[in-house]
Design an enzyme around this catalytic site. Structure first.
Site, PDB file in Angstrom:
ATOM      1  N   GLY A   1       0.792  -1.229   0.000  1.00  0.00           N
ATOM      2  CA  GLY A   1       0.000   0.000   0.000  1.00  0.00           C
ATOM      3  C   GLY A   1       0.823   1.277   0.000  1.00  0.00           C
ATOM      4  O   GLY A   1       0.332   2.324   0.427  1.00  0.00           O
ATOM      5  N   SER A   2       2.058   1.214  -0.541  1.00  0.00           N
ATOM      6  CA  SER A   2       2.838   2.458  -0.574  1.00  0.00           C
ATOM      7  C   SER A   2       2.197   3.466  -1.541  1.00  0.00           C
ATOM      8  O   SER A   2       2.277   4.675  -1.320  1.00  0.00           O
ATOM      9  CB  SER A   2       4.300   2.192  -0.942  1.00  0.00           C
ATOM     10  OG  SER A   2       4.415   1.751  -2.273  1.00  0.00           O
ATOM     11  N   ASN A   3       1.540   2.973  -2.587  1.00  0.00           N
ATOM     12  CA  ASN A   3       0.824   3.904  -3.484  1.00  0.00           C
ATOM     13  C   ASN A   3      -0.383   4.515  -2.787  1.00  0.00           C
ATOM     14  O   ASN A   3      -0.675   5.693  -2.970  1.00  0.00           O
ATOM     15  CB  ASN A   3       0.420   3.212  -4.784  1.00  0.00           C
ATOM     16  CG  ASN A   3       1.580   3.146  -5.762  1.00  0.00           C
ATOM     17  OD1 ASN A   3       1.926   4.140  -6.379  1.00  0.00           O
ATOM     18  ND2 ASN A   3       2.208   1.984  -5.858  1.00  0.00           N
TER      19      ASN A   3
ATOM     20  N   MET B   1      -3.729  -7.371  -7.061  1.00  0.00           N
ATOM     21  CA  MET B   1      -3.129  -8.418  -7.883  1.00  0.00           C
ATOM     22  C   MET B   1      -4.124  -9.484  -8.352  1.00  0.00           C
ATOM     23  O   MET B   1      -3.742 -10.622  -8.599  1.00  0.00           O
ATOM     24  CB  MET B   1      -1.956  -9.060  -7.133  1.00  0.00           C
ATOM     25  CG  MET B   1      -0.888  -8.063  -6.706  1.00  0.00           C
ATOM     26  SD  MET B   1      -0.366  -6.905  -7.998  1.00  0.00           S
ATOM     27  CE  MET B   1       1.076  -7.743  -8.597  1.00  0.00           C
TER      28      MET B   1
ATOM     29  N   LEU C   1      -7.392 -10.322 -11.200  1.00  0.00           N
ATOM     30  CA  LEU C   1      -8.039  -9.862 -12.428  1.00  0.00           C
ATOM     31  C   LEU C   1      -9.534  -9.712 -12.154  1.00  0.00           C
ATOM     32  O   LEU C   1     -10.199 -10.688 -11.788  1.00  0.00           O
ATOM     33  CB  LEU C   1      -7.786 -10.892 -13.537  1.00  0.00           C
ATOM     34  CG  LEU C   1      -8.022 -10.436 -14.963  1.00  0.00           C
ATOM     35  CD1 LEU C   1      -7.156  -9.222 -15.325  1.00  0.00           C
ATOM     36  CD2 LEU C   1      -7.739 -11.588 -15.929  1.00  0.00           C
TER      37      LEU C   1
ATOM     38  N   ASN D   1      -5.563   1.706 -13.186  1.00  0.00           N
ATOM     39  CA  ASN D   1      -4.547   0.849 -12.578  1.00  0.00           C
ATOM     40  C   ASN D   1      -3.168   1.469 -12.803  1.00  0.00           C
ATOM     41  O   ASN D   1      -2.959   2.195 -13.772  1.00  0.00           O
ATOM     42  CB  ASN D   1      -4.601  -0.539 -13.242  1.00  0.00           C
ATOM     43  CG  ASN D   1      -3.616  -1.515 -12.630  1.00  0.00           C
ATOM     44  OD1 ASN D   1      -3.424  -1.540 -11.407  1.00  0.00           O
ATOM     45  ND2 ASN D   1      -2.963  -2.316 -13.448  1.00  0.00           N
TER      46      ASN D   1
ATOM     47  N   HIS E   1       0.878   0.278 -13.227  1.00  0.00           N
ATOM     48  CA  HIS E   1       1.666  -0.921 -13.517  1.00  0.00           C
ATOM     49  C   HIS E   1       3.143  -0.541 -13.637  1.00  0.00           C
ATOM     50  O   HIS E   1       3.478   0.450 -14.305  1.00  0.00           O
ATOM     51  CB  HIS E   1       1.161  -1.570 -14.809  1.00  0.00           C
ATOM     52  CG  HIS E   1       1.853  -2.863 -15.099  1.00  0.00           C
ATOM     53  ND1 HIS E   1       1.564  -4.025 -14.422  1.00  0.00           N
ATOM     54  CD2 HIS E   1       2.861  -3.156 -15.961  1.00  0.00           C
ATOM     55  CE1 HIS E   1       2.351  -4.989 -14.858  1.00  0.00           C
ATOM     56  NE2 HIS E   1       3.144  -4.492 -15.796  1.00  0.00           N
TER      57      HIS E   1
HETATM   58  C1  GAR Z   1       3.269  -1.299  -7.464  1.00  0.00           C
HETATM   59  O1  GAR Z   1       4.579  -1.282  -7.927  1.00  0.00           O
HETATM   60  C2  GAR Z   1       2.299  -1.444  -8.615  1.00  0.00           C
HETATM   61  O2  GAR Z   1       2.730  -0.803  -9.779  1.00  0.00           O
HETATM   62  C3  GAR Z   1       2.270  -2.930  -8.797  1.00  0.00           C
HETATM   63  O3  GAR Z   1       2.243  -3.443  -7.489  1.00  0.00           O
HETATM   64  C4  GAR Z   1       2.999  -2.570  -6.647  1.00  0.00           C
HETATM   65  C5  GAR Z   1       2.181  -2.292  -5.401  1.00  0.00           C
HETATM   66  O4  GAR Z   1       2.967  -1.592  -4.472  1.00  0.00           O
HETATM   67  N1  GAR Z   1       1.122  -3.350  -9.562  1.00  0.00           N
HETATM   68  C6  GAR Z   1       1.151  -4.338 -10.445  1.00  0.00           C
HETATM   69  O5  GAR Z   1       2.132  -5.034 -10.662  1.00  0.00           O
HETATM   70  C7  GAR Z   1      -0.154  -4.571 -11.184  1.00  0.00           C
HETATM   71  N2  GAR Z   1      -0.007  -5.448 -12.266  1.00  0.00           N
HETATM   72  P1  GAR Z   1       2.267  -0.936  -3.197  1.00  0.00           P
HETATM   73  O6  GAR Z   1       1.356  -2.004  -2.576  1.00  0.00           O
HETATM   74  O7  GAR Z   1       3.413  -0.585  -2.285  1.00  0.00           O
HETATM   75  O8  GAR Z   1       1.490   0.263  -3.657  1.00  0.00           O
END
Ligand code: GAR
Length: 183
Positions: A12-14, A79, A81, A96, A98
């Site tokens: 969840g850093s995003n 993660m 679909l 999303n 990516h």
């Molecule tokens: C992020 O790097 C995002 O781009 C990727 O998962 C990570 C989640 O990081 N998403 C995918 O690969 C989708 N296909 P986070 O949980 O720290 O935000």
């Protein structure tokens, strides 16, 4: 008042970057009860919901969107679909992020895939979600150079740094300019 729902499966850093940018996160949902992103939401007193059954999770998101003023469903490290029925119902309202320059390296382990392939540039893509795996229309992309001395670990760092700036900026613009497509 505009609002967004965030779906995540992991750290969840995003989500943290989205919250730091004071974007209107109304709910956080996850398929994974161990996702640290849920703790981050709880610390900020944002209502959260965890459900490993995707169908039930989708029903819950749909209910929330219908009974609240939700403009955007934001996948941030989600993660799974989503089902074609769910995507069709909310088409143009789901985005999303990516960690590659799509259409290269879709799916899981995108950062590793790019690193192992030996590409000189990788990057980050924000896109609308369609029925496919990371195939929806691209909204924004930012390239990142892979230097000779980069390791997989510092490439992760570079990617996340870009993600944490790009995603909040794109969400802000979509909400501001009402670029959420009619569904
Ligand atoms: C992020 O790097 C995002 O781009 C990727 O998962 C990570 C989640 O990081 N998403 C995918 O690969 C989708 N296909 P986070 O949980 O720290 O935000």
């Amino acid at each position: 008042m505009a609002g967004i729902v965030v779906l995540l499966s992991g750290s969840g850093s995003n989500l943290a970057a989205i919250m730091e940018n004071e974007l209107p996160v109304k709910f956080v949902m996850s398929n994974n009860s161990k996702a640290y992103g849920i703790d981050r939401a709880n610390k900020k007193k944002i209502p959260s919901f965890v459900q490993s059954d995707l169908k039930i999770l989708e029903l819950h998101v749909t209910k929330l969107c219908l009974s609240n003023d939700i403009d955007l469903i934001v996948l941030a490290g989600f993660m799974k679909l989503l089902s074609p029925a769910f995507v069709a119902a909310w088409k143009g309202k789901i985005i999303n992020i990516h960690p590659s320059l799509l259409p290269s390296f879709p799916g899981a382990r995108a950062i590793e895939q790019a690193f192992e392939y030996g590409v000189k540039y990788t990057g980050v893509t924000v896109h609308y979600v369609d029925e496919g795996m990371d195939t929806g229309q691209i909204i924004a992309q930012e390239p990142i150079k892979i230097a000779k001395n980069d390791t997989i670990k510092n490439l992760y760092g570079k990617i996340h740094k870009v993600e944490h700036k790009l995603y909040p900026k794109v969400i802000k613009n979509l909400l501001k300019w009402k670029l959420i497509k009619a569904y």
